[in-house]
Design a protein around this motif. Structure first.
Motif, PDB file in Angstrom:
ATOM      1  N   TYR A   1      53.404  35.207  42.466  1.00  0.00           N
ATOM      2  CA  TYR A   1      53.071  34.492  41.227  1.00  0.00           C
ATOM      3  C   TYR A   1      54.068  33.357  40.983  1.00  0.00           C
ATOM      4  O   TYR A   1      53.677  32.261  40.555  1.00  0.00           O
ATOM      5  CB  TYR A   1      53.075  35.476  40.066  1.00  0.00           C
ATOM      6  N   LEU A   2      55.341  33.607  41.258  1.00  0.00           N
ATOM      7  CA  LEU A   2      56.343  32.545  41.141  1.00  0.00           C
ATOM      8  C   LEU A   2      56.040  31.412  42.114  1.00  0.00           C
ATOM      9  O   LEU A   2      56.167  30.231  41.767  1.00  0.00           O
ATOM     10  CB  LEU A   2      57.736  33.118  41.409  1.00  0.00           C
ATOM     11  N   ALA A   3      55.626  31.762  43.325  1.00  0.00           N
ATOM     12  CA  ALA A   3      55.267  30.745  44.318  1.00  0.00           C
ATOM     13  C   ALA A   3      54.076  29.929  43.842  1.00  0.00           C
ATOM     14  O   ALA A   3      54.032  28.704  44.044  1.00  0.00           O
ATOM     15  CB  ALA A   3      54.953  31.412  45.651  1.00  0.00           C
ATOM     16  N   ALA A   4      53.106  30.594  43.216  1.00  0.00           N
ATOM     17  CA  ALA A   4      51.928  29.889  42.712  1.00  0.00           C
ATOM     18  C   ALA A   4      52.307  28.924  41.591  1.00  0.00           C
ATOM     19  O   ALA A   4      51.838  27.771  41.555  1.00  0.00           O
ATOM     20  CB  ALA A   4      50.893  30.899  42.222  1.00  0.00           C
TER      21      ALA A   4
ATOM     22  N   VAL B   1      46.443  18.001  40.575  1.00  0.00           N
ATOM     23  CA  VAL B   1      45.561  17.917  41.750  1.00  0.00           C
ATOM     24  C   VAL B   1      45.528  19.238  42.511  1.00  0.00           C
ATOM     25  O   VAL B   1      44.532  19.577  43.166  1.00  0.00           O
ATOM     26  CB  VAL B   1      46.008  16.766  42.686  1.00  0.00           C
ATOM     27  N   GLY B   2      46.600  20.023  42.425  1.00  0.00           N
ATOM     28  CA  GLY B   2      46.672  21.273  43.169  1.00  0.00           C
ATOM     29  C   GLY B   2      45.683  22.318  42.703  1.00  0.00           C
ATOM     30  O   GLY B   2      45.372  23.257  43.441  1.00  0.00           O
ATOM     31  N   PHE B   3      45.161  22.163  41.480  1.00  0.00           N
ATOM     32  CA  PHE B   3      44.239  23.165  40.950  1.00  0.00           C
ATOM     33  C   PHE B   3      42.785  22.712  41.016  1.00  0.00           C
ATOM     34  O   PHE B   3      41.900  23.436  40.592  1.00  0.00           O
ATOM     35  CB  PHE B   3      44.603  23.522  39.507  1.00  0.00           C
ATOM     36  N   THR B   4      42.546  21.535  41.540  1.00  0.00           N
ATOM     37  CA  THR B   4      41.170  21.085  41.690  1.00  0.00           C
ATOM     38  C   THR B   4      40.499  21.849  42.824  1.00  0.00           C
ATOM     39  O   THR B   4      41.145  22.254  43.792  1.00  0.00           O
ATOM     40  CB  THR B   4      41.116  19.582  41.989  1.00  0.00           C
ATOM     41  N   GLN B   5      39.195  22.038  42.722  1.00  0.00           N
ATOM     42  CA  GLN B   5      38.466  22.787  43.736  1.00  0.00           C
ATOM     43  C   GLN B   5      38.522  22.104  45.096  1.00  0.00           C
ATOM     44  O   GLN B   5      38.433  22.764  46.126  1.00  0.00           O
ATOM     45  CB  GLN B   5      37.012  22.970  43.310  1.00  0.00           C
ATOM     46  N   GLU B   6      38.678  20.787  45.093  1.00  0.00           N
ATOM     47  CA  GLU B   6      38.691  20.056  46.353  1.00  0.00           C
ATOM     48  C   GLU B   6      39.984  20.246  47.131  1.00  0.00           C
ATOM     49  O   GLU B   6      40.013  20.043  48.343  1.00  0.00           O
ATOM     50  CB  GLU B   6      38.457  18.555  46.091  1.00  0.00           C
ATOM     51  N   HIS B   7      41.047  20.637  46.470  1.00  0.00           N
ATOM     52  CA  HIS B   7      42.343  20.799  47.131  1.00  0.00           C
ATOM     53  C   HIS B   7      42.477  22.233  47.646  1.00  0.00           C
ATOM     54  O   HIS B   7      42.224  23.194  46.923  1.00  0.00           O
ATOM     55  CB  HIS B   7      43.479  20.491  46.161  1.00  0.00           C
ATOM     56  N   ASP B   8      42.889  22.372  48.902  1.00  0.00           N
ATOM     57  CA  ASP B   8      42.995  23.706  49.505  1.00  0.00           C
ATOM     58  C   ASP B   8      43.967  24.610  48.762  1.00  0.00           C
ATOM     59  O   ASP B   8      43.805  25.837  48.770  1.00  0.00           O
ATOM     60  CB  ASP B   8      43.439  23.582  50.974  1.00  0.00           C
ATOM     61  N   LEU B   9      44.976  24.030  48.111  1.00  0.00           N
ATOM     62  CA  LEU B   9      45.967  24.851  47.412  1.00  0.00           C
ATOM     63  C   LEU B   9      45.308  25.780  46.402  1.00  0.00           C
ATOM     64  O   LEU B   9      45.777  26.902  46.186  1.00  0.00           O
ATOM     65  CB  LEU B   9      46.987  23.959  46.702  1.00  0.00           C
ATOM     66  N   SER B  10      44.206  25.330  45.807  1.00  0.00           N
ATOM     67  CA  SER B  10      43.541  26.136  44.780  1.00  0.00           C
ATOM     68  C   SER B  10      43.064  27.478  45.336  1.00  0.00           C
ATOM     69  O   SER B  10      42.989  28.467  44.596  1.00  0.00           O
ATOM     70  CB  SER B  10      42.352  25.368  44.194  1.00  0.00           C
ATOM     71  N   LEU B  11      42.760  27.541  46.626  1.00  0.00           N
ATOM     72  CA  LEU B  11      42.295  28.790  47.233  1.00  0.00           C
ATOM     73  C   LEU B  11      43.396  29.845  47.204  1.00  0.00           C
ATOM     74  O   LEU B  11      43.136  31.030  46.964  1.00  0.00           O
ATOM     75  CB  LEU B  11      41.838  28.544  48.663  1.00  0.00           C
ATOM     76  N   TRP B  12      44.630  29.419  47.444  1.00  0.00           N
ATOM     77  CA  TRP B  12      45.781  30.327  47.406  1.00  0.00           C
ATOM     78  C   TRP B  12      46.112  30.697  45.962  1.00  0.00           C
ATOM     79  O   TRP B  12      46.390  31.854  45.664  1.00  0.00           O
ATOM     80  CB  TRP B  12      46.985  29.678  48.068  1.00  0.00           C
ATOM     81  N   LEU B  13      46.073  29.715  45.057  1.00  0.00           N
ATOM     82  CA  LEU B  13      46.402  29.972  43.663  1.00  0.00           C
ATOM     83  C   LEU B  13      45.473  31.011  43.047  1.00  0.00           C
ATOM     84  O   LEU B  13      45.919  31.954  42.370  1.00  0.00           O
ATOM     85  CB  LEU B  13      46.315  28.667  42.858  1.00  0.00           C
ATOM     86  N   LEU B  14      44.174  30.859  43.278  1.00  0.00           N
ATOM     87  CA  LEU B  14      43.204  31.774  42.692  1.00  0.00           C
ATOM     88  C   LEU B  14      43.298  33.166  43.308  1.00  0.00           C
ATOM     89  O   LEU B  14      43.123  34.173  42.620  1.00  0.00           O
ATOM     90  CB  LEU B  14      41.791  31.214  42.867  1.00  0.00           C
TER      91      LEU B  14
END
Length: 290
Positions: free
Chosen positions: A240-243, A253-266
């Motif tokens: 959670y700290l990493a997220a 931009v990291g939380f937009t669906q188009e950015h791969d980072l969002s897959l890890w965050l969710l």
């Protein structure tokens, strides 16, 4: 007791990492969330070829594999298929298991064979309803028991152990993406990774992950409920700290669906309350020490 991995375990991790690095896991995850399973099932077939589904009796190796699965944010009923189903003796190429009340829903029961583990045995399961998750790639199904298929078996702690390792991997994946991004993004003529505040955020994440990882390995060795829960609490907090840090350094931009980072965050957000809440696991640790 030594918590460092041996040469064979490191080679196992490298094999899983190489397999997943060559695959387009983010595309497979997005397709899985849309109900298109072909790419995800190909990942499962590749993992089966390197023996990922034959490690249920080897908790340390299982933890090694699940860390890499988390690092790449692989979708699907991983814990259920690679850890829980083999211990329960379930004959299914892809399985999912509900263990109420701590695991009330069967993950991806639309593509995996569903079962339910009750106090008096293991049963085939019938789908009752589908529920949404904060992570679109986690398709949750309410199920009810059908025909009995086996006796009751304790598998909760094994599932929690695998999830703790998966959370460590998710944290690693987030940290790696963040470290790469801060060397590329520039502000005021400098890479943002040169600013002390950014360095401190990412250093805190690294420390949290490095402190939690040995707890996971120790829990894999001992297998006790209190060690597994302690590992899960530390791993979930570190992920959670990493997220949080990843979202801060990437910006919106990291939380937009188009950015791969969002897959890890969710996925981190969803797994933090799966296989028992943080409160449940902290209570188990407290009960053990008092």
């Amino acid at each position: 007791m030594k918590f460092t991995l041996g040469a064979e375990q490191r080679e196992l991790a490298a094999s899983v990492h190489a397999l997943l690095s060559d695959a387009n896991v983010p595309a497979a995850t997005r397709a899985w969330a849309a109900g298109e399973h072909a790419a995800g099932l190909d990942l499962f077939k590749g993992l089966a070829k390197i023996g990922a589904g034959e490690l249920a009796e080897y908790p340390v190796e299982l933890a090694v594999v699940f860390e890499e699965l988390g690092r790449h944010a692989v979708p699907g009923p991983l814990i259920e298929s690679y850890a829980v189903a083999p211990v329960l003796g379930l004959d299914a190429e892809l399985a999912t298991v509900a263990l109420p009340p701590d695991v009330p829903y069967a993950l991806d029961a639309d593509v995996a064979t569903p079962f339910v583990l009750l106090d008096d045995g293991v049963y085939q399961a019938e789908i009752v309803a589908q529920h949404t998750s904060v992570d679109p790639a986690r398709r949750l199904f309410e199920v009810r028991s059908g025909e009995p298929v086996g006796p009751p078996t304790e598998v909760l702690d094994l599932g929690v152990l695998c999830q703790a390792a998966q959370l460590i991997g998710l944290g690693r994946g987030l940290l790696e993406q963040s470290a790469t991004y801060v060397t590329q993004r520039r502000q005021f003529g400098r890479a943002i990774g040169e600013f002390q505040a950014v360095k401190h955020h990412l250093a805190d994440v690294l420390v949290a992950l490095e402190f939690a990882r040995p707890l996971v390995h120790a829990a894999a060795v001992t297998g006790t409920a209190e060690d597994v829960s302690a590992a899960r609490v530390a791993a979930a907090d570190a992920a959670y700290l990493a997220a949080r840090a990843a979202l801060q350094v990437h910006g919106a931009v990291g939380f937009t669906q188009e950015h791969d980072l969002s897959l890890w965050l969710l996925k981190v957000r969803a797994l933090r309350s799966a296989w028992g809440t943080q409160t449940f696991h902290r209570r188990r640790v407290l009960d053990a020490i008092t």
